[in-house]
Scaffold this active site. Structure first.
Site, short mmCIF file in Angstrom:
data_model
loop_
_atom_site.label_atom_id
_atom_site.label_comp_id
_atom_site.label_asym_id
_atom_site.label_seq_id
_atom_site.Cartn_x
_atom_site.Cartn_y
_atom_site.Cartn_z
N ASP A 1 0.82 -1.20 0.00
CA ASP A 1 0.00 0.00 0.00
C ASP A 1 0.86 1.26 0.00
OD1 ASP A 1 -2.34 1.45 0.02
OD2 ASP A 1 -2.58 1.39 2.19
N ASN B 1 -10.54 -3.13 -6.22
CA ASN B 1 -9.82 -2.15 -7.06
C ASN B 1 -10.48 -1.92 -8.42
OD1 ASN B 1 -6.48 -3.09 -5.90
ND2 ASN B 1 -7.84 -1.46 -5.20
#
Length: 252
Positions: free
Chosen positions: A21, A69
């Site tokens: 991330d 996503n």
């Protein structure tokens, strides 16, 4: 002597999972062009892979693209798909050099035919390598994984190969992604967030969790080595008491 020289093989995790991330934030902080943070994140993976091989890690699983996503802007999704293709092509010489098996987990139905063929070809070419397994999670979600496994169990019952009474956690565990790999021992999330984000929920039931504010493109071998040192100091009880664990360690 480097920090990796002090690591005791018996105290190392067999399976490390990483939520990579912070790529977008890295790009913004460093005033990079659109998508350049993701490119920096792609490049950050290489030394981590090589270090894990040299250290004796059996499986490294990285979260490249989640099922959620797909909700990102189409331009960003297209860029990520392109980078995934580049990553696979760029990783292949490294997989061959270090004899690393490359695997993919996730729901492939939403991926392009070209990307699916590229993934299948990479898996086939590295299937017999045994130095380490690198798993890339693409279009993956932990809830999807468990639901998909439950569906396969239901099909077994419907076909008469299994009865409802036979269903338990061991049976379900045979159908989740990476059922043939060790469960996750160590789960790392970079970028300063403190959540699992639907990643390997079943496989990480007893994983030791590590969170770092370091953005993924800045995450390096030294920080991973420090985490491995800390991992070796943690007592993993799996529901037992400290006294029980200590007694077993003394016997062995």
């Amino acid at each position: 002597m480097t920090m990796s020289d002090t690591l005791v093989p018996a105290l190392l995790p067999r399976h490390i999972a990483v939520i990579m991330d912070g790529n977008n934030r890295y790009g913004k902080i460093n005033q990079l062009g659109k998508g350049q943070g993701h490119i920096a994140g792609k490049d950050a993976l290489d030394p981590i892979v090589e270090y894990c091989v040299s250290t004796g890690i059996e499986v490294l699983t990285v979260f490249a693209f989640s099922s959620e996503n797909w909700l990102r802007p189409p331009s960003e999704v297209a860029l990520l798909m392109h980078l995934l293709s580049l990553t696979i092509n760029e990783q292949m010489p490294r997989m061959i050099k270090y004899r690393i098996r490359l695997r993919f987990i996730g729901d492939r139905r939403q991926l392009s035919d070209d990307l699916q063929l590229l993934m299948a070809d990479a898996e086939q070419k590295t299937a017999d390598f045994e130095a380490m397994t690198l798993v890339i999670a693409i279009s993956y979600g932990g809830k999807w994984d468990i639901a998909h496994a439950a569906k396969q169990l239901a099909e077994q019952v419907q076909a008469g190969h299994l009865s409802v009474e036979d269903i338990n956690k061991e049976q379900l565990g045979k159908y989740v992604q990476l059922a043939d790999a060790p469960e996750v021992d160590m789960l790392i999330r970079t970028g300063g967030e403190y959540r699992l984000s639907n990643f390997l929920l079943w496989q990480s039931a007893y994983a030791e969790l590590f969170f770092t504010p370091t953005l993924w493109p800045d995450f390096n071998v030294d920080e991973l080595a420090a985490m491995l040192e800390e991992f070796a100091q943690r007592q993993r009880r799996f529901g037992k008491t400290s006294e029980q664990v200590t007694a077993v360690q003394q016997i062995s």
